[in-house]
Every structure is written in C-alpha cells, then in structure tokens.
Design a protein around this motif. Structure first.
Motif, mmCIF file in Angstrom:
data_model
loop_
_atom_site.group_PDB
_atom_site.id
_atom_site.type_symbol
_atom_site.label_atom_id
_atom_site.label_comp_id
_atom_site.label_asym_id
_atom_site.label_seq_id
_atom_site.Cartn_x
_atom_site.Cartn_y
_atom_site.Cartn_z
ATOM 1 N N ASN A 123 27.005 -10.115 -14.796
ATOM 2 C CA ASN A 123 27.307 -10.536 -16.153
ATOM 3 C C ASN A 123 26.222 -11.391 -16.778
ATOM 4 O O ASN A 123 26.433 -11.996 -17.814
ATOM 5 C CB ASN A 123 28.660 -11.253 -16.204
ATOM 6 C CG ASN A 123 28.777 -12.296 -15.135
ATOM 7 O OD1 ASN A 123 27.769 -12.643 -14.535
ATOM 8 N ND2 ASN A 123 29.974 -12.775 -14.891
ATOM 9 N N ASP A 127 27.035 -12.601 -20.554
ATOM 10 C CA ASP A 127 27.649 -13.923 -20.596
ATOM 11 C C ASP A 127 26.644 -15.020 -20.908
ATOM 12 O O ASP A 127 26.679 -15.621 -21.956
ATOM 13 C CB ASP A 127 28.368 -14.230 -19.274
ATOM 14 C CG ASP A 127 29.546 -13.305 -19.093
ATOM 15 O OD1 ASP A 127 30.026 -12.774 -20.110
ATOM 16 O OD2 ASP A 127 29.969 -13.109 -17.962
ATOM 17 N N VAL A 143 32.159 -4.331 -25.745
ATOM 18 C CA VAL A 143 32.305 -5.416 -24.772
ATOM 19 C C VAL A 143 32.525 -4.767 -23.405
ATOM 20 O O VAL A 143 33.524 -4.081 -23.188
ATOM 21 C CB VAL A 143 33.511 -6.330 -25.138
ATOM 22 C CG1 VAL A 143 33.734 -7.378 -24.066
ATOM 23 C CG2 VAL A 143 33.291 -6.996 -26.496
ATOM 24 N N ILE A 145 33.745 -4.318 -19.758
ATOM 25 C CA ILE A 145 34.777 -4.975 -18.939
ATOM 26 C C ILE A 145 34.680 -4.554 -17.473
ATOM 27 O O ILE A 145 35.090 -5.280 -16.588
ATOM 28 C CB ILE A 145 36.214 -4.745 -19.483
ATOM 29 C CG1 ILE A 145 36.616 -3.263 -19.454
ATOM 30 C CG2 ILE A 145 36.354 -5.332 -20.884
ATOM 31 C CD1 ILE A 145 38.123 -3.065 -19.629
ATOM 32 N N ARG A 168 34.689 -7.317 -14.668
ATOM 33 C CA ARG A 168 34.207 -8.612 -15.160
ATOM 34 C C ARG A 168 35.393 -9.580 -15.227
ATOM 35 O O ARG A 168 36.522 -9.154 -15.485
ATOM 36 C CB ARG A 168 33.653 -8.362 -16.560
ATOM 37 C CG ARG A 168 32.865 -9.463 -17.120
ATOM 38 C CD ARG A 168 32.248 -8.957 -18.412
ATOM 39 N NE ARG A 168 31.695 -10.047 -19.154
ATOM 40 C CZ ARG A 168 31.460 -10.000 -20.438
ATOM 41 N NH1 ARG A 168 31.709 -8.896 -21.128
ATOM 42 N NH2 ARG A 168 30.946 -11.036 -21.053
ATOM 43 N N ILE A 173 35.380 -12.182 -20.504
ATOM 44 C CA ILE A 173 35.609 -11.163 -21.549
ATOM 45 C C ILE A 173 36.227 -11.832 -22.777
ATOM 46 O O ILE A 173 35.774 -11.635 -23.914
ATOM 47 C CB ILE A 173 36.534 -10.034 -21.013
ATOM 48 C CG1 ILE A 173 35.859 -9.329 -19.841
ATOM 49 C CG2 ILE A 173 36.901 -9.059 -22.125
ATOM 50 C CD1 ILE A 173 36.756 -8.363 -19.068
ATOM 51 N N GLU A 176 33.745 -13.802 -24.703
ATOM 52 C CA GLU A 176 32.829 -12.971 -25.513
ATOM 53 C C GLU A 176 33.542 -12.512 -26.785
ATOM 54 O O GLU A 176 32.962 -12.534 -27.875
ATOM 55 C CB GLU A 176 32.326 -11.764 -24.710
ATOM 56 C CG GLU A 176 31.290 -10.970 -25.509
ATOM 57 C CD GLU A 176 30.618 -9.857 -24.722
ATOM 58 O OE1 GLU A 176 30.642 -9.868 -23.486
ATOM 59 O OE2 GLU A 176 30.053 -8.962 -25.386
ATOM 60 N N LEU A 190 36.404 -2.104 -25.695
ATOM 61 C CA LEU A 190 36.233 -2.490 -24.291
ATOM 62 C C LEU A 190 35.674 -1.291 -23.541
ATOM 63 O O LEU A 190 36.189 -0.181 -23.667
ATOM 64 C CB LEU A 190 37.568 -2.926 -23.690
ATOM 65 C CG LEU A 190 38.346 -3.975 -24.504
ATOM 66 C CD1 LEU A 190 39.631 -4.366 -23.760
ATOM 67 C CD2 LEU A 190 37.503 -5.216 -24.774
ATOM 68 N N TYR A 198 40.485 -1.280 -14.465
ATOM 69 C CA TYR A 198 40.055 -2.673 -14.638
ATOM 70 C C TYR A 198 40.881 -3.630 -13.766
ATOM 71 O O TYR A 198 42.115 -3.523 -13.723
ATOM 72 C CB TYR A 198 40.155 -3.120 -16.119
ATOM 73 C CG TYR A 198 39.825 -4.597 -16.242
ATOM 74 C CD1 TYR A 198 38.509 -5.022 -16.175
ATOM 75 C CD2 TYR A 198 40.838 -5.553 -16.298
ATOM 76 C CE1 TYR A 198 38.202 -6.375 -16.178
ATOM 77 C CE2 TYR A 198 40.541 -6.906 -16.316
ATOM 78 C CZ TYR A 198 39.218 -7.298 -16.257
ATOM 79 O OH TYR A 198 38.913 -8.635 -16.238
#
Ligand code: SAM
Ligand code: SF4
Length: 431
Positions: A123, A127, A143, A145, A168, A173, A176, A190, A198
């Motif tokens: 990340n 991040d 984004v 994930i 992540r 998340i 962000e 996503l 996920y």
C-alpha cells in the motif's frame, strides 16, 4: 486496474519533479504500462517500444520504461529483446522507479525490478503517497481494495503476474475514500481482480459487503461501484448490500465466460450455469432495474459448436446490458495453453463475431428501452468528441451525452430525460 496503476506511476514520477505531457515527442521519459491478459496486448508492447525507440534518434537522453504485467511476466527478457529499454518494473515495484533510475546511472545492467513483495498488500503508493497519486478524473476515482488472484482459472495469466490475493486494510481504504470526499470526488470504484474475495486473507472480519457499509455513509461520496466480481463468490450478503445501501450503484459486472457447464468446468470457474442463473434472478428480484454486464471467451480449447450455441442462448436469455467478448488467447503458465484440443483461430474468431453481433443487438435494444425515461446523471465533464456537449453516467453506468448549458458543472448530479440511444451511449436533456 492498469489505469489506476498508471495514476500511481504518474504520482511517483511527479514526486521526482516530472509532469505529464500529452505527446511522446515532448517527453523526457516514456513509460509503457502493459497488460498481458491476452497475447495481442503483449505484442503491442513490443511494437510500441520499437516506435518509441525511434524518438531516441532525435532525443538520445530519452528514458524508456516498461511496467505492468508484461514487465512482471518477462522481467529481464525485455532488456534482452529491446536493449534500449532503460528500466523495467513489475506490478509490485512502482515505488522502485526512483531507485531504478539512480541504479541505472551507476550500473546500467541493474535496471530490472520485478521482485514480488511479501504476501501482503503493497500500500505504499496509495496510502503513504495518496496525495501525490495523479488521478485522471476530478469527480470519480479508483480505489484499490485487493490485488492479485487465487482462483487460477485455467485460461488466465493474472495469478502469475499479479500474484496471490492481498487485501488492503479496511481503515486504509476508508481513509482514502474520506480524502477523496474532502477533495470533491463524488464517485469511487473499488478495484480488484476478484473484489468478492476481499478480506478473506485478513481473517474474514470485513467482507466486501461490510466494506461497502463502512464507506456508504461517507459524506460527499454519492456513488460507489466495485469491479470485478466472481460468480462463485458473489453472495446474498452482497446482493443485500447493493439493495440496501443508497450510495452503492445498481450495476454489477459478473463475468460468465461460457454458457456451457462442460467448458466452465474445464476453465475451473467453480460455478455452473444454473448457479449463475439463480444469482442473476436473486439480483434482479432484489434490485429491479439493475444493470448486469459480463465477459465472454470464445474458442476456449475443446469448445464445440453445441457448447458455443449454449453461450448464445444464455446471452439471449439473460439479456445483459453489455458483454465484453474475447477470443481465447494462449497465455504463459496457464494450464489451458497445454490442452490438446485447441480451437483453430478462424473458428474462435468467427464465434467471437457472432457473440458481438448478438450482444450488440441486445445492448442496443436495452439502451433504446431508456428512451423517454429520466435518470440521475453524474456529470463527468466535456465530451472528448464534441466540445459543445457534456458527458455523464447513470447509476447503472450508461454513458449519457447532453448539450452544454450555463450553470451545469462537472460533479453535478442532474435529472436527465433520454431522447435517443445508440449502441454506445444515450443522449438526453436536463429536466
Ligand atoms: N477476475 C475477473 C473474472 O474472472 O471474472 C476477470 C479478470 S480478467 C483480467 C478480464 C477478462 O479477460 C476475463 O473475464 C476474461 O473474459 C478475459 N480473459 C482472461 N484471460 C483470457 C485469455 N487467456 N484469453 C481470452 N480472454 C481472456
Ligand atoms: Fe483470472 Fe480467473 Fe482470477 Fe479472474 S478469477 S483474474 S479470470 S484467474
């Protein structure tokens, strides 16, 4: 995924003082961010490299880089085939670009970085350097994930190029998304090769449905999308989340690949046609008007004319809003490349054309059904083709053109009545 990686690459380079240019002739550095899902994209990488190398004649200091899945897959073979390439970085190595450039000055042989990181989400870029990520839109944002894939479908190279699934952390998340809302973004998508998985590698405490719940209340974020789902993992919790969470859009991409159970089994997709059908029914019952799109592969090894006809039948039966159809392409590492019953190219191509023809007629009539109806459109900006027009999207992800008018701004959500429809877009007027 690749587009978002390009935003990350641009972010890292802007941290080094570079800015984007719209033409390779003006560039000090050209980076090709590559895809290897199908062979054609890989060929294109090498033909594009040859063309970019021509620019070195008038600009010998031009730096040429290759990133993405072909870089990950081929590594130092790229510099063997194209010795003029100055740096090669894999899908986990975007943040290595500054170091690679430094290394190249000291030791030109040392210009390839495709080392897979530890089995956890990388990340660093999104991040710690989120602020420097160079996003290509101002109202909608990708984004990440989850990266990688554990499914190993027998046709696919992705688990080998992107590696195993790494989710992540949910807090990263959410942070962000909060940052995007603070910067005026209205829509987030996503991203993952298989978003429905996920959280499994994080102990399963937060699933995609729960993550959607966590993001749903973010002030300012009006629309949430996610891509790509997998029919084997797409469950009732997710259907409930789409139906009950106001910001989650009524649109799902659920790649079917084939209408034949025999082919699905040989593809190792882990679902049957009747299971797929059942999920579509539950989705449509719970969320009337939901748009469903899919991916289809033609000419998979062993696909008979009967198997293929089942694919045509299911396309007609399900009435998808759109389908992305691909001719099967042999990929490195993927088991199906070694199957004996490969289909002749011309047969796969002819089947592809039949799928496209059928789906085009379905998509057109689906779009025509929108005529006379009103939709909430998120305005994304000026049309690329016609400066007098604006473009936006429905919650069901259909592209809409409308005439520019004073007072309408990018990011507005307006009610638009549709007056005409083509295969690729709707045209309407603000109500
Ligand atoms: N993870 C998603 C899924 O499995 O449902 C799809 C990701 S894949 C990168 C995107 C699409 O590319 C697939 O749905 C498939 O239709 C197509 N694809 C992947 N490998 C292919 C191959 N070897 N030949 C042709 N199409 C391929
Ligand atoms: Fe490839 Fe299958 Fe993973 Fe999709 S789910 S990325 S097709 S291996």
């Amino acid at each position: 995924m690749n587009e978002h990686d390009t935003e990350k690459i641009a972010g890292v380079l802007s941290g080094m003082g570079y800015s984007l240019t719209d033409s390779p002739d003006k560039a000090d550095m050209v980076i090709l961010n590559t895809c290897s899902v199908r062979e054609k994209a890989e060929y294109k990488c090498y033909s594009d490299l040859g063309r970019i190398n021509e620019l070195k004649k008038s600009n010998p200091d031009l730096i040429i880089g290759v990133g993405g899945c072909v870089a990950q897959q081929e590594g130092s073979n790229i510099v063997k085939k194209a010795p003029y390439v100055d740096l090669v970085f894999g899908t986990d190595n975007i943040t290595d670009i500054p170091q690679l450039l430094e290394q190249k000055k000291r030791a030109p042989a040392d210009r390839v970085s495709t080392v897979r990181r530890k089995r956890k989400y990388q990340n660093k870029v999104s991040d710690t350097a989120a602020a420097s990520l160079k996003r290509s839109h101002t109202v909608k944002a990708w984004v990440s994930i989850v990266d990688g894939c554990d499914k190993f479908c027998t046709f696919c190279v992705v688990p080998f190029t992107r590696g195993r699934e790494r989710s992540r952390q949910p807090d990263d998340i959410c942070n962000e998304v909060l940052g995007l809302a603070a910067n005026g973004y209205k829509e987030v998508t996503l991203l993952g090769q298989n978003v429905d998985s996920y959280g499994k590698d994080l102990g399963g405490a937060v699933s995609l449905a729960e993550l959607l719940k966590m993001i749903n209340d973010t002030e300012g974020i009006e629309r949430i999308r996610f891509v790509t789902s997998h029919p084997a993992d797409f469950d009732d919790k997710l259907i409930d989340a789409i139906s009950s969470l106001p910001s989650v859009c009524e649109s799902v991409h659920l790649p079917l690949q084939s209408g034949s159970d025999t082919v699905l089994k040989r593809m190792k997709r882990n679902y049957t046609l009747s299971g797929y059908r059942e999920k579509i029914k539950r989705l449509r019952d719970a969320i009337p008007g939901i748009a469903i799109t899919t991916d289809i592969i033609t000419g998979f090894p062993g696909e008979t004319e009967d198997d293929f006809n089942l694919t045509l039948d299911i396309l007609t039966e399900i009435n998808f809003d759109a389908a992305f159809a691909f001719q099967y392409s042999k990929r490195p590492y993927s088991p199906a490349r070694l199957y004996e019953d490969q289909i002749p190219f011309a047969v796969g191509r002819e089947r592809l054309n039949r799928v496209i023809e059928l789906q085009n007629s379905i998509t057109l009539s689906k779009n025509q059904e929108c005529i006379g109806r009103e939709f909430d459109i998120l305005i994304e900006g000026e049309s690329k083709k016609d400066k007098g027009k604006l473009t936006g999207r429905t919650r069901t992800n259909k592209l809409v053109h409308l005439t520019k008018k004073a007072g309408i701004q990018t990011g507005d959500i307006l009610s638009v009545k549709i007056r005409s429809a083509t295969l690729s877009a709707l045209t309407g007027d603000v109500v």
